[in-house]
Design a protein around this motif. Structure first.
Motif, short mmCIF file in Angstrom:
data_model
loop_
_atom_site.label_atom_id
_atom_site.label_comp_id
_atom_site.label_asym_id
_atom_site.label_seq_id
_atom_site.Cartn_x
_atom_site.Cartn_y
_atom_site.Cartn_z
N SER A 79 0.43 17.68 -23.10
CA SER A 79 1.51 17.81 -24.10
C SER A 79 2.86 17.98 -23.43
O SER A 79 3.87 17.42 -23.88
N LEU A 82 3.86 14.57 -22.13
CA LEU A 82 4.29 13.70 -23.22
C LEU A 82 5.68 14.07 -23.73
O LEU A 82 6.48 13.20 -24.07
N ASP A 83 5.97 15.38 -23.78
CA ASP A 83 7.32 15.82 -24.16
C ASP A 83 8.35 15.30 -23.17
O ASP A 83 9.42 14.82 -23.57
N ASP A 84 8.04 15.40 -21.88
CA ASP A 84 8.95 14.89 -20.86
C ASP A 84 9.14 13.38 -21.00
O ASP A 84 10.25 12.87 -20.90
N LEU A 85 8.07 12.67 -21.25
CA LEU A 85 8.15 11.22 -21.42
C LEU A 85 9.00 10.87 -22.63
O LEU A 85 9.85 9.98 -22.57
N ALA A 86 8.79 11.58 -23.73
CA ALA A 86 9.57 11.32 -24.94
C ALA A 86 11.06 11.57 -24.68
O ALA A 86 11.91 10.79 -25.12
N ALA A 87 11.37 12.63 -23.94
CA ALA A 87 12.77 12.92 -23.63
C ALA A 87 13.36 11.82 -22.75
O ALA A 87 14.51 11.40 -22.96
N LEU A 89 12.36 8.65 -22.58
CA LEU A 89 12.50 7.44 -23.38
C LEU A 89 13.68 7.54 -24.32
O LEU A 89 14.40 6.56 -24.53
N HIS A 90 13.91 8.70 -24.88
CA HIS A 90 15.03 8.92 -25.79
C HIS A 90 16.35 8.76 -25.03
O HIS A 90 17.28 8.13 -25.50
#
Length: 102
Positions: A79, A82-87, A89-90
């Motif tokens: 998790s 995934l949070d780091d990846l989402a940040a 990508l954003h």
């Protein structure tokens, strides 16, 4: 069994898993107590018998458990990733921001 200072934690974990904690030791071949694989399996939050139902000697069960991953810890790590990846990508898709090629 008296768990001493660990009593509250043991009871909470039993509530989470929905089953009682197995005895931490079992009689060894030499007659003295040794660590019980079922106890380790329980502490790791694995389903009952996940390792201990395999036809492996006690030492192999403990080795497998020791080399295993605690599912709750793995889920937390994934998790965070995934949070780091989402940040990332954003950030990469915000107008006016350029991302350097690796």
């Amino acid at each position: 069994m008296n768990w001493g200072v660990y009593e509250a934690a043991i009871r909470r974990w039993e509530a989470v898993l929905g089953r009682p904690t197995p005895h931490p030791t079992q009689p060894g071949n030499h007659g003295r107590p040794v660590l019980a694989p079922a106890f380790v399996e329980h502490l790791m939050g694995l389903p009952e018998g996940w390792v201990t139902d395999l036809s492996l000697p006690r030492t192999a069960q403990l080795r497998a458990l020791g080399n295993g991953v605690v599912p709750q810890q793995a889920a937390f790590a994934v998790s965070l990733l995934l949070d780091d990846l989402a940040a990332l990508l954003h950030t990469d898709h915000q107008p006016g921001r350029e991302v350097a090629a690796a």
